[in-house]
Design an enzyme around this catalytic site. Structure first.
Site, mmCIF file in Angstrom:
data_model
loop_
_atom_site.group_PDB
_atom_site.id
_atom_site.type_symbol
_atom_site.label_atom_id
_atom_site.label_comp_id
_atom_site.label_asym_id
_atom_site.label_seq_id
_atom_site.Cartn_x
_atom_site.Cartn_y
_atom_site.Cartn_z
ATOM 1 N N GLU A 177 1.935 -2.680 4.451
ATOM 2 C CA GLU A 177 3.239 -2.377 3.852
ATOM 3 C C GLU A 177 4.316 -3.146 4.610
ATOM 4 O OE1 GLU A 177 6.424 -1.423 1.895
ATOM 5 O OE2 GLU A 177 4.425 -0.836 1.161
ATOM 6 N N ARG B 134 8.342 2.842 5.215
ATOM 7 C CA ARG B 134 7.275 3.139 4.256
ATOM 8 C C ARG B 134 5.900 2.977 4.904
ATOM 9 N NH1 ARG B 134 7.869 3.226 -1.106
ATOM 10 N NH2 ARG B 134 6.144 1.788 -1.509
ATOM 11 N N CYS C 99 3.716 -0.836 -12.444
ATOM 12 C CA CYS C 99 4.107 0.364 -13.191
ATOM 13 C C CYS C 99 5.283 0.019 -14.094
ATOM 14 C CB CYS C 99 4.418 1.529 -12.258
ATOM 15 S SG CYS C 99 5.707 1.187 -11.036
ATOM 16 N N ALA D 198 0.768 -1.242 0.000
ATOM 17 C CA ALA D 198 0.000 0.000 0.000
ATOM 18 C C ALA D 198 0.800 1.293 0.000
ATOM 19 C CB ALA D 198 -0.957 0.008 1.197
ATOM 20 N N ALA D 199 2.025 1.306 0.526
ATOM 21 C CA ALA D 199 2.752 2.572 0.644
ATOM 22 C C ALA D 199 3.035 3.173 -0.738
ATOM 23 C CB ALA D 199 4.060 2.357 1.401
ATOM 24 N N PRO D 200 3.022 4.509 -0.833
ATOM 25 C CA PRO D 200 2.873 5.474 0.252
ATOM 26 C C PRO D 200 1.436 5.822 0.625
ATOM 27 C CG PRO D 200 3.351 6.617 -1.780
ATOM 28 C CD PRO D 200 3.429 5.147 -2.111
ATOM 29 N N GLY D 201 0.438 5.338 -0.125
ATOM 30 C CA GLY D 201 -0.941 5.553 0.287
ATOM 31 C C GLY D 201 -1.875 6.076 -0.778
ATOM 32 N N GLY D 202 -1.401 6.226 -2.009
ATOM 33 C CA GLY D 202 -2.268 6.752 -3.056
ATOM 34 C C GLY D 202 -3.489 5.892 -3.294
ATOM 35 N N LYS D 203 -3.281 4.601 -3.455
ATOM 36 C CA LYS D 203 -4.408 3.698 -3.700
ATOM 37 C C LYS D 203 -5.286 3.577 -2.454
ATOM 38 C CE LYS D 203 -1.656 0.367 -4.468
ATOM 39 N NZ LYS D 203 -0.508 1.225 -4.054
#
Length: 446
Positions: free
Chosen positions: A130, A135, A228, A107-112
């Site tokens: 995470e 992180r 990505c 999950a880090a850094p938290g966008g999703k």
């Protein structure tokens, strides 16, 4: 920047328009983006007043093209989250629903995580995990600022979570660690670390993570897999491996103006239903995302629920404080040491789980009082329910720098707001507001 020769040779073989891809990476400019937080009071209105210049982003309902400062009012108050535009597509495809049990496994850094939290509207349970402690700390801070009251932040390797959440989740998002080829344009370090073997090495780890994820998914649950990177070894070939080895089907993704997965790069039917974003074709950097349905039998175990675990004195202190500063969500009161938490009702027992957030942090228990937390202020969704003191922008700048503020009154604990934007708590005593903005977060605002 100069791309590795082996990278160029690989994609010249795979792509007819490889030269356009190389030009976009080597000469293109990364696009800045951010999302607006739908959990916050008057979010759209406050964006129109205090937000930067912007235009709609293509892959998220509350996404924008534009740049926000980390020292701005909206960022400090959790109204916006800076995020690269193509990365917004992952949680958009996940499409979490209020009331569900959802896991963001990497999950880090938290966008999703923050995007999923906005979709869930603080209903249900969101677990954000995470593996790396530093992180995980950043993830927890972003979840706190976002005001997600239903989120638990954990710090485990994926396989360690299985015994706690076997067959538990309705949706799981795996934005897997990858070779990062899609980020080459904005991250030269990713270029420096890339070798011909990197995608294959990452694929081994991705398979391990996915095996753990499937053990935590309910029957007919949804798995979102994303990277990505451009590498077929980490994308179409991973999806092929999943379909060939697990009771998984590939679901269509209904999003306009995207490219699709390449069936010739994998070995199963349906790969055209996956989605690719290319920096020479789409806004943002490179991304791959697949939506999958799990048809196997889950191994859900009857897990113990979290129970209220606070003593009578803490209960009395909280009842007194909550008359003025109520919790903005439902949950179970739990005390860990001198910290009081509101754990989401659908959470299992937290025994044995390493967590940084156990839900919504309500405050710190002290002698004869509870000091309300910064997290509680960030989770406020109706300012009319709280005793508010309104600050000017100049007073807000003093607040986030740690200074006291002079305001007539003697109201005790008050929610500090700039218009309808909650920014934290203070304690008003005889015309002076004592500053309780966390010392580790203080900054000089712009």
């Amino acid at each position: 920047m100069e791309l590795p020769l082996a990278f160029k040779e690989k994609y010249q073989t795979l792509l007819d328009d490889a030269e356009a891809l190389f030009e976009a990476i080597e000469e293109g400019t990364p696009q800045k983006g951010f999302r607006l937080n739908p959990l916050k009071p008057a979010a759209a209105e406050m964006l129109s007043v205090y937000g930067p210049e912007r235009s709609p982003a293509p892959y998220a309902q509350n996404g924008y093209l534009g740049e926000v400062s980390g020292r701005s009012l909206l960022h400090q108050a959790g109204y916006v989250y800076s995020q690269e535009p193509s990365a917004m597509i992952v949680a958009s495809v996940a499409d979490a629903r209020p009331g569900e049990k959802v896991l963001d496994l990497c999950a880090a850094p938290g966008g999703k995580t923050t995007q999923l939290a906005g979709q869930m509207q603080n209903e249900g349970l969101l677990v954000a995990n995470e593996i790396f402690p530093k992180r995980a700390k950043i993830l927890a801070e972003n979840v706190e600022r976002w005001g997600a009251a239903n989120a638990i932040v954990t710090n485990h390797a994926p396989h360690e979570l299985v015994k706690h959440f076997s067959g538990f989740f309705d949706r799981i998002v795996v934005d897997a660690p990858c070779s990062g080829e899609g980020m080459f344009r904005k991250d030269e370090q990713a270029i420096a670390e890339w070798t011909e073997q990197t995608p294959l090495q990452c694929a081994v780890r991705q398979k391990e993570i996915l095996d753990s994820a499937l053990q935590m998914l309910k029957t007919e649950g949804t798995l979102i897999y994303s990277t990505c990177t451009f590498a077929p070894e980490e994308n179409e070939q991973i999806i092929s491996w999943l379909v060939e080895n697990y009771p998984i089907t590939i679901e269509p993704i209904e999003i306009e103006n995207v490219s699709h997965g390449r069936p010739e790069w994998g070995s199963v039917a349906g790969l055209e239903h996956t989605v690719r974003l290319w920096p020479h074709k789409n806004q943002g950097e490179g991304h791959f995302v697949a939506k999958l349905r799990f048809h196997g039998e889950d191994s859900e175990k009857k897990s113990k629920k979290t129970k209220n675990s606070i003593d009578r004195e803490t209960q009395r202190l909280w009842q007194a404080l909550s008359q003025m500063i109520p919790a903005p969500a439902e949950g179970t009161l739990v005390q860990f040491g001198d910290q009081l938490w509101l754990v989401p009702e659908s959470a299992p027992s937290l025994k044995g789980i390493k967590f940084l957030r156990a839900g919504l942090h309500l405050g710190t228990v002290k002698k004869n009082r509870i000091e309300p937390s910064y997290a509680l202020a960030m989770a406020v969704n109706k300012t009319a329910d709280y005793p508010c003191v309104h600050l000017s922008i100049d007073e807000w700048k003093k607040y986030v720098a740690g200074e006291t503020i002079t305001k007539a009154g003697n109201a005790g604990w008050v929610l500090l707001c700039v218009e309808q934007i909650p920014v934290g708590f203070g304690k008003q005593v005889q015309g002076t507001i004592k500053n309780f903005f966390p010392k580790g977060l203080r900054f000089q605002a712009v």
